[in-house]
Design a protein around this motif. Structure first.
Motif, PDB file in Angstrom:
ATOM      1  N   UNK A 164       0.832  -1.208   0.000  1.00  0.00           N
ATOM      2  CA  UNK A 164       0.000   0.000   0.000  1.00  0.00           C
ATOM      3  C   UNK A 164       0.867   1.258   0.000  1.00  0.00           C
ATOM      4  N   UNK A 165       1.980   1.229   0.716  1.00  0.00           N
ATOM      5  CA  UNK A 165       2.867   2.400   0.789  1.00  0.00           C
ATOM      6  C   UNK A 165       3.427   2.753  -0.580  1.00  0.00           C
ATOM      7  N   UNK A 166       3.943   1.760  -1.280  1.00  0.00           N
ATOM      8  CA  UNK A 166       4.528   2.040  -2.590  1.00  0.00           C
ATOM      9  C   UNK A 166       3.447   2.379  -3.616  1.00  0.00           C
ATOM     10  N   UNK A 167       2.297   1.734  -3.497  1.00  0.00           N
ATOM     11  CA  UNK A 167       1.201   2.029  -4.439  1.00  0.00           C
ATOM     12  C   UNK A 167       0.682   3.441  -4.241  1.00  0.00           C
ATOM     13  N   UNK A 168       0.542   3.873  -2.987  1.00  0.00           N
ATOM     14  CA  UNK A 168       0.082   5.241  -2.717  1.00  0.00           C
ATOM     15  C   UNK A 168       1.094   6.253  -3.247  1.00  0.00           C
ATOM     16  N   UNK A 169       2.387   5.957  -3.113  1.00  0.00           N
ATOM     17  CA  UNK A 169       3.402   6.846  -3.685  1.00  0.00           C
ATOM     18  C   UNK A 169       3.197   7.041  -5.174  1.00  0.00           C
ATOM     19  N   UNK A 170       2.884   5.945  -5.879  1.00  0.00           N
ATOM     20  CA  UNK A 170       2.646   6.018  -7.316  1.00  0.00           C
ATOM     21  C   UNK A 170       1.357   6.759  -7.633  1.00  0.00           C
ATOM     22  N   UNK A 171       0.329   6.548  -6.829  1.00  0.00           N
ATOM     23  CA  UNK A 171      -0.956   7.237  -7.045  1.00  0.00           C
ATOM     24  C   UNK A 171      -0.785   8.745  -6.886  1.00  0.00           C
ATOM     25  N   UNK A 172      -0.078   9.145  -5.841  1.00  0.00           N
ATOM     26  CA  UNK A 172       0.154  10.574  -5.621  1.00  0.00           C
ATOM     27  C   UNK A 172       0.876  11.201  -6.811  1.00  0.00           C
ATOM     28  N   UNK A 173       1.783  10.430  -7.421  1.00  0.00           N
ATOM     29  CA  UNK A 173       2.555  10.951  -8.558  1.00  0.00           C
ATOM     30  C   UNK A 173       1.751  10.935  -9.856  1.00  0.00           C
ATOM     31  N   UNK A 174       0.519  10.411  -9.798  1.00  0.00           N
ATOM     32  CA  UNK A 174      -0.299  10.347 -11.011  1.00  0.00           C
ATOM     33  C   UNK A 174       0.245   9.370 -12.034  1.00  0.00           C
ATOM     34  N   UNK A 175       0.904   8.312 -11.561  1.00  0.00           N
ATOM     35  CA  UNK A 175       1.515   7.336 -12.465  1.00  0.00           C
ATOM     36  C   UNK A 175       0.447   6.566 -13.239  1.00  0.00           C
ATOM     37  N   UNK A 176       0.738   6.156 -14.467  1.00  0.00           N
ATOM     38  CA  UNK A 176      -0.199   5.313 -15.217  1.00  0.00           C
ATOM     39  C   UNK A 176      -0.375   3.968 -14.513  1.00  0.00           C
ATOM     40  N   UNK A 177      -1.448   3.265 -14.891  1.00  0.00           N
ATOM     41  CA  UNK A 177      -1.811   2.030 -14.179  1.00  0.00           C
ATOM     42  C   UNK A 177      -0.671   1.012 -14.149  1.00  0.00           C
ATOM     43  N   UNK A 178       0.060   0.893 -15.247  1.00  0.00           N
ATOM     44  CA  UNK A 178       1.150  -0.081 -15.299  1.00  0.00           C
ATOM     45  C   UNK A 178       2.214   0.192 -14.257  1.00  0.00           C
ATOM     46  N   UNK A 182       3.221  -1.857 -10.858  1.00  0.00           N
ATOM     47  CA  UNK A 182       4.624  -2.230 -10.665  1.00  0.00           C
ATOM     48  C   UNK A 182       5.107  -1.790  -9.287  1.00  0.00           C
ATOM     49  N   UNK A 183       4.701  -0.586  -8.885  1.00  0.00           N
ATOM     50  CA  UNK A 183       5.069  -0.089  -7.556  1.00  0.00           C
ATOM     51  C   UNK A 183       4.469  -0.979  -6.469  1.00  0.00           C
ATOM     52  N   UNK A 184       3.217  -1.391  -6.665  1.00  0.00           N
ATOM     53  CA  UNK A 184       2.556  -2.269  -5.696  1.00  0.00           C
ATOM     54  C   UNK A 184       3.273  -3.615  -5.609  1.00  0.00           C
ATOM     55  N   UNK A 185       3.652  -4.157  -6.754  1.00  0.00           N
ATOM     56  CA  UNK A 185       4.378  -5.434  -6.783  1.00  0.00           C
ATOM     57  C   UNK A 185       5.707  -5.320  -6.064  1.00  0.00           C
ATOM     58  N   UNK A 186       6.410  -4.221  -6.295  1.00  0.00           N
ATOM     59  CA  UNK A 186       7.685  -3.978  -5.609  1.00  0.00           C
ATOM     60  C   UNK A 186       7.481  -4.013  -4.093  1.00  0.00           C
ATOM     61  N   UNK A 187       6.478  -3.302  -3.616  1.00  0.00           N
ATOM     62  CA  UNK A 187       6.229  -3.250  -2.178  1.00  0.00           C
ATOM     63  C   UNK A 187       5.850  -4.600  -1.614  1.00  0.00           C
ATOM     64  N   UNK A 188       4.990  -5.340  -2.325  1.00  0.00           N
ATOM     65  CA  UNK A 188       4.576  -6.653  -1.827  1.00  0.00           C
ATOM     66  C   UNK A 188       5.758  -7.617  -1.759  1.00  0.00           C
ATOM     67  N   UNK A 189       6.575  -7.639  -2.811  1.00  0.00           N
ATOM     68  CA  UNK A 189       7.716  -8.551  -2.846  1.00  0.00           C
ATOM     69  C   UNK A 189       8.727  -8.198  -1.755  1.00  0.00           C
ATOM     70  N   UNK A 190       8.993  -6.900  -1.597  1.00  0.00           N
ATOM     71  CA  UNK A 190       9.963  -6.485  -0.591  1.00  0.00           C
ATOM     72  C   UNK A 190       9.445  -6.764   0.819  1.00  0.00           C
ATOM     73  N   UNK A 191       8.145  -6.531   1.035  1.00  0.00           N
ATOM     74  CA  UNK A 191       7.558  -6.812   2.336  1.00  0.00           C
ATOM     75  C   UNK A 191       7.593  -8.290   2.673  1.00  0.00           C
ATOM     76  N   UNK A 192       7.393  -9.137   1.658  1.00  0.00           N
ATOM     77  CA  UNK A 192       7.462 -10.586   1.875  1.00  0.00           C
ATOM     78  C   UNK A 192       8.879 -11.009   2.236  1.00  0.00           C
TER      79      UNK A 192
END
Length: 309
Positions: A164-178, A182-192
């Motif tokens: 959620x932290x990395x995904x929110x960072x991307x949302x705030x930046x107005x990043x495209x869905x892809x 990708x940001x969400x995947x990064x956060x999930x993998x790193x958290x695991x």
């Protein structure tokens, strides 16, 4: 991060002194601030220019701190980050209620962004985290838990807030869905990876290094990856020793369990699983802009894998 700390201090202002006292006690205990840092890095990597990233980073730290307060009560923990837990110092009622305050303050801050996508992601994440907590409770003293069940819990309980932290960072930046995904995947993998290493350190560290009591997971009856692998790879007698320790929640055989975990190669298997998750995190950054913030995101997995606390 200094700006985030200023937000944290300002947002802990309350007319009830005990709330601020307990919250500051745990927030100032030397935590890594990983989730806020990851949110800031992603937002900056993707070109965010606003001010809400500091508020949202502090909000994530509040949610994380609330879960720690509640976790320590549920687990009856007595030490965290090298000193007595809040429940040990202030009692269970204060810890639970201050955790509730931090949750509600976090949602108050989130609403102020006016960003419905941020609200959706964080609201869904907190629900999943709560589900993970309850599932872990149900799994206590269950020596039959397999790797899939273990991963399901840690991806809900721990990795979800990283995600959620990395995904929110991307949302705030107005990043495209892809890029958002990708940001969400990064956060999930790193958290695991972070949680797997944490579970390894329960059998490969000291209380001084880890800031918590060695063998806490075993005492709580948690069937973590090192134990799951040890039961799979060990002799029937070794598997029974580990199984009994999990089911009884006893640390009397801690030395034997540690020896079994090490002799069966379970440590190496678990560390490899963490390395695999770290690689998955790095792959998720393939399409991120090439800048200093992305470079820091690329360095983070290796630092987490090498940690001893």
């Amino acid at each position: 991060m200094a700006a985030v700390d200023e937000v944290i201090a300002a947002r802990l202002t309350t007319n009830v002194p005990l709330i601020g006292q307990v919250a500051r006690y745990i927030i100032s205990a030397g935590g890594k601030r990983l989730r806020p840092a990851m949110l800031l890095l992603v937002a900056n990597a993707l070109g965010y220019q606003g001010r809400f990233h500091h508020e949202m980073a502090a909000m994530m730290e509040f949610i994380h701190t609330a879960t720690l307060l509640h976790d320590d009560v549920v687990d009856e923990s007595t030490m965290r980050r090298g000193r007595p837990t809040a429940n040990e110092s202030f009692g269970n009622p204060a810890s639970v209620l201050v955790g509730d305050f931090l949750h509600s303050r976090a949602f108050e801050m989130m609403v102020e962004t006016g960003n419905i996508r941020v609200m959706q992601v964080v609201a869904a994440a907190t629900n999943i985290i709560a589900e993970g907590e309850v599932q872990q409770l149900l799994n206590m003293h269950d020596a039959s838990l397999d790797e899939a069940g273990y991963l399901q819990v840690i991806r809900s309980k721990t990795a979800k807030l990283f995600e959620a932290s990395t995904q929110v960072g991307a949302i705030l930046a107005g990043a495209p869905e892809g890029l958002e995904q990708a940001a969400a995947t990064y956060g999930q993998a790193l958290g695991t990876a972070f949680q797997i290493i944490d579970d390894v350190l329960d059998y490969d560290g000291s209380a001084g290094e880890m800031g918590k009591n060695v063998g806490d997971d075993l005492r709580e009856g948690k069937s973590t990856l090192p134990l799951i692998v040890a039961m799979q790879r060990g002799t029937p007698e070794q598997a029974q020793t580990v199984r009994s320790a999990i089911e009884q929640g006893s640390t009397e055989q801690l030395a034997d369990v540690v020896a079994i975990v090490r002799s069966t190669g379970a440590m190496d298997v678990a560390r490899q699983a963490a390395h695999d998750e770290a690689r998955r995190a790095l792959l998720a950054l393939a399409n991120f802009p090439d800048n200093a913030y992305t470079a820091a995101l690329r360095e983070l997995p290796e630092q987490l894998l090498a940690r001893r606390s």
